[in-house]
Design a protein around this motif. Structure first.
Motif, PDB file in Angstrom:
ATOM      1  N   UNK A   1       0.845  -1.192   0.000  1.00 25.66           N
ATOM      2  CA  UNK A   1       0.000   0.000   0.000  1.00 25.66           C
ATOM      3  C   UNK A   1       0.879   1.241   0.000  1.00 25.66           C
ATOM      4  N   UNK A   2       1.589   1.400  -1.093  1.00 27.60           N
ATOM      5  CA  UNK A   2       2.547   2.487  -1.248  1.00 27.60           C
ATOM      6  C   UNK A   2       2.134   3.355  -2.430  1.00 27.60           C
ATOM      7  N   UNK A   3       2.490   4.621  -2.422  1.00 26.99           N
ATOM      8  CA  UNK A   3       2.065   5.503  -3.517  1.00 26.99           C
ATOM      9  C   UNK A   3       2.585   5.063  -4.873  1.00 26.99           C
ATOM     10  N   UNK A   4       3.798   4.528  -4.914  1.00 28.07           N
ATOM     11  CA  UNK A   4       4.341   4.077  -6.195  1.00 28.07           C
ATOM     12  C   UNK A   4       3.801   2.720  -6.632  1.00 28.07           C
ATOM     13  N   UNK A   5       2.826   2.195  -5.882  1.00 27.01           N
ATOM     14  CA  UNK A   5       2.146   0.957  -6.269  1.00 27.01           C
ATOM     15  C   UNK A   5       0.657   1.206  -6.482  1.00 27.01           C
ATOM     16  N   UNK A   6       0.308   2.470  -6.770  1.00 21.78           N
ATOM     17  CA  UNK A   6      -1.099   2.839  -6.845  1.00 21.78           C
ATOM     18  C   UNK A   6      -1.341   3.830  -7.975  1.00 21.78           C
ATOM     19  N   UNK A   7      -2.599   3.873  -8.401  1.00 21.32           N
ATOM     20  CA  UNK A   7      -3.070   4.869  -9.364  1.00 21.32           C
ATOM     21  C   UNK A   7      -4.313   5.526  -8.787  1.00 21.32           C
ATOM     22  N   UNK A   8      -4.296   6.837  -8.689  1.00 22.60           N
ATOM     23  CA  UNK A   8      -5.442   7.621  -8.235  1.00 22.60           C
ATOM     24  C   UNK A   8      -6.123   8.225  -9.462  1.00 22.60           C
ATOM     25  N   UNK A   9      -7.407   7.921  -9.629  1.00 20.58           N
ATOM     26  CA  UNK A   9      -8.157   8.440 -10.767  1.00 20.58           C
ATOM     27  C   UNK A   9      -9.340   9.259 -10.261  1.00 20.58           C
ATOM     28  N   UNK A  10      -9.520  10.435 -10.856  1.00 20.23           N
ATOM     29  CA  UNK A  10     -10.652  11.298 -10.532  1.00 20.23           C
ATOM     30  C   UNK A  10     -11.350  11.651 -11.839  1.00 20.23           C
ATOM     31  N   UNK A  11     -12.657  11.365 -11.908  1.00 14.68           N
ATOM     32  CA  UNK A  11     -13.453  11.662 -13.094  1.00 14.68           C
ATOM     33  C   UNK A  11     -14.670  12.474 -12.671  1.00 14.68           C
ATOM     34  N   UNK A  12     -14.925  13.547 -13.390  1.00 17.30           N
ATOM     35  CA  UNK A  12     -16.116  14.331 -13.109  1.00 17.30           C
ATOM     36  C   UNK A  12     -15.845  15.821 -13.062  1.00 17.30           C
ATOM     37  N   UNK A  13     -16.566  16.497 -12.199  1.00 24.47           N
ATOM     38  CA  UNK A  13     -16.613  17.959 -12.172  1.00 24.47           C
ATOM     39  C   UNK A  13     -15.429  18.521 -11.384  1.00 24.47           C
ATOM     40  N   UNK A  14     -14.242  18.380 -11.954  1.00 26.84           N
ATOM     41  CA  UNK A  14     -13.027  18.899 -11.316  1.00 26.84           C
ATOM     42  C   UNK A  14     -11.971  19.138 -12.384  1.00 26.84           C
ATOM     43  N   UNK A  15     -11.223  20.216 -12.220  1.00 27.84           N
ATOM     44  CA  UNK A  15     -10.132  20.507 -13.144  1.00 27.84           C
ATOM     45  C   UNK A  15      -8.899  19.693 -12.771  1.00 27.84           C
ATOM     46  N   UNK A  16      -8.135  19.321 -13.780  1.00 27.19           N
ATOM     47  CA  UNK A  16      -6.942  18.516 -13.535  1.00 27.19           C
ATOM     48  C   UNK A  16      -5.969  19.227 -12.606  1.00 27.19           C
ATOM     49  N   UNK A  17      -5.760  20.522 -12.809  1.00 25.96           N
ATOM     50  CA  UNK A  17      -4.791  21.242 -11.979  1.00 25.96           C
ATOM     51  C   UNK A  17      -5.196  21.209 -10.513  1.00 25.96           C
ATOM     52  N   UNK A  18      -6.493  21.323 -10.244  1.00 28.75           N
ATOM     53  CA  UNK A  18      -6.986  21.270  -8.865  1.00 28.75           C
ATOM     54  C   UNK A  18      -6.735  19.887  -8.261  1.00 28.75           C
ATOM     55  N   UNK A  19      -7.034  18.841  -9.025  1.00 27.49           N
ATOM     56  CA  UNK A  19      -6.844  17.477  -8.524  1.00 27.49           C
ATOM     57  C   UNK A  19      -5.367  17.208  -8.278  1.00 27.49           C
TER      58      UNK A  19
END
Length: 430
Positions: free
Chosen positions: A191-209
């Motif tokens: 459970x490490x950051x380099x073993x994960x992918x965070x995906x956000x889809x919807x009403x949000x700008x990429x720069x904010x995410x």
């Protein structure tokens, strides 16, 4: 909506600690889906630690450094959102869909349990969730008619030592034997950051995410020595069919026929997907037409075929049928095998192919119609293939499959010599 491809924008970045972040902006509705894929599933479990990946699916909701037990759910549901998690042989994922104004809350919660679960993991919590998993095994596998079929098929399809040999539910003996420190080490490892992918889809700008991801996940340290899962890409053909017959408390004979095919995401598995749809999806399929409607030896609602979308080894194709009253398991098995065999000798018609592709197109766009469906898909392609945009390849690949390719694959991979057959027989009653 386009006939194929992925028509929404995709932007990606990678934090200094290795966390990959994928964003697909969609202003259609004021909601966002947050999906975190960890590259850890039952295929990663060392000997003696089966069931660990699935148990952590439960433990990740039991509190972390700054979030008390059950509060993750309370926070998300209190904000008007929904959430869940799933585990399979290839991965574990955690996901929330929330009103857009609560994006930051969802990201903070996910970051806290990525970086802060181990300090909060107690023996009491571990023991409690072990009992939950035992109950799940009883309810889903042991006390349901035919419920242990998957547990039986995997060892028949994959030899000992193969990463797909055991199911995600794991061994209760392994879960009981492991100490708290062993579970803590498993989380620290995978459970490490380099073993994960965070995906956000919807009403949000990429720069904010990207900024919020760095704010909450950026300080979690990288894990340098994550062990690779065993190589499961090849399974030596034995040239001998594998069979198992189970007498159990089931209402009627049922037969499963299974074959190893190609890994998900490959051209070969695209053919498998269309083949499985022709063979066993719905009332127009070959299995239904022959066994349920024609010979009337299978129950109409209990006949079908499907592929299991595993990406790191030859994925299984499974066909199954349950007997009508008075039909023997032997007759049912012969009929099921005959329909499977005929895929190599009786050409798929244009109508069959068009029907299968229409069903797959509908399934694909149904998945794409929601922000959470898209988030899960993009997370999958980023994790398993290194590029979320490759999700746009899948539907065109299905639509390009030909009848000749189906016949070739059936002849190559669905032969009786390498077939797995699992049969359930009802217990005799006096």
């Amino acid at each position: 909506m386009p006939d194929s491809g992925y028509p929404w924008p995709i932007e990606t970045t990678r934090l200094d600690n290795g966390l990959r972040v994928v964003v697909s902006e969609d202003r259609t509705a004021p909601a966002v889906a947050v999906n975190l894929w960890y590259d850890v599933g039952s295929r990663h479990e060392p000997e003696g630690q089966t069931g660990f990946a699935h148990l952590f699916e439960h433990l990740m909701f039991e509190g972390s450094a700054n979030v008390a037990k059950t509060e993750h759910m309370k926070f998300i549901q209190g904000a008007g959102g929904s959430l869940n998690a799933t585990t399979n042989p290839d991965r574990t994922n955690y996901f929330e869909t929330v009103p857009a104004e609560h994006l930051e809350l969802a990201l903070w919660l996910e970051a806290d349990r990525m970086g802060g679960l181990v300090p909060a993991l107690t023996q009491e919590t571990l023991d409690n969730q072990r009992e939950v998993v035992k109950n799940e095994r009883r309810q889903r596998y042991e006390n349901v008619p035919y419920g242990d079929a998957w547990l039986r098929l995997l060892p028949l399809l994959y030899p000992p030592g193969h990463p797909y040999h055991h199911a995600t539910i794991g061994s209760m003996a392994d879960l009981n034997a492991a100490a708290l420190a062993t579970f803590q080490a498993f989380h620290t490892t995978y459970y490490a950051p380099n073993n994960a992918v965070l995906t956000v889809v919807g009403d949000a700008e990429a720069a904010e995410v990207f900024a919020l991801a760095d704010k909450y996940f950026g300080a979690i340290p990288v894990r340098e020595d994550i062990p690779a899962a065993p190589d499961g890409r090849t399974v030596p053909a034995t040239g001998r069919p594998a069979t198992e017959t189970v007498t159990a408390d089931v209402p009627a004979p049922r037969v499963y026929v299974a074959h190893r095919t190609h890994p998900f995401g490959t051209p070969g598995y695209d053919v498998t997907t269309v083949l499985a749809t022709v063979l066993g999806s719905g009332r127009g399929s070959r299995l239904y037409q022959r066994l349920a409607d024609g010979e009337r030896i299978a129950q109409p609602d209990l006949v079908g075929a499907y592929g299991v979308d595993l990406a790191h080894g030859p994925a299984p194709l499974i066909a199954t049928a349950t007997a009508r009253p008075g039909v023997t398991a032997e007759r049912l098995a012969a009929g099921l095998a005959e329909v499977v065999d005929e895929l190599a000798t009786v050409p798929v018609t244009a109508a069959e192919l068009d029907r299968a592709k229409s069903l797959l197109s509908t399934m694909w766009w149904r998945q794409m119609s929601t922000v959470d469906g898209r988030a899960d898909t993009l997370g999958r392609y980023a994790t398993q293939f290194g590029d979320p945009a490759r999700a746009g390849e899948r539907l065109p690949a299905w639509l390009a499959v030909t009848a000749e390719q189906i016949a070739e694959q059936a002849a190559e991979l669905l032969d009786a010599a390498n077939r797995v057959t699992l049969t359930y027989l009802p217990e005799e009653t006096s």
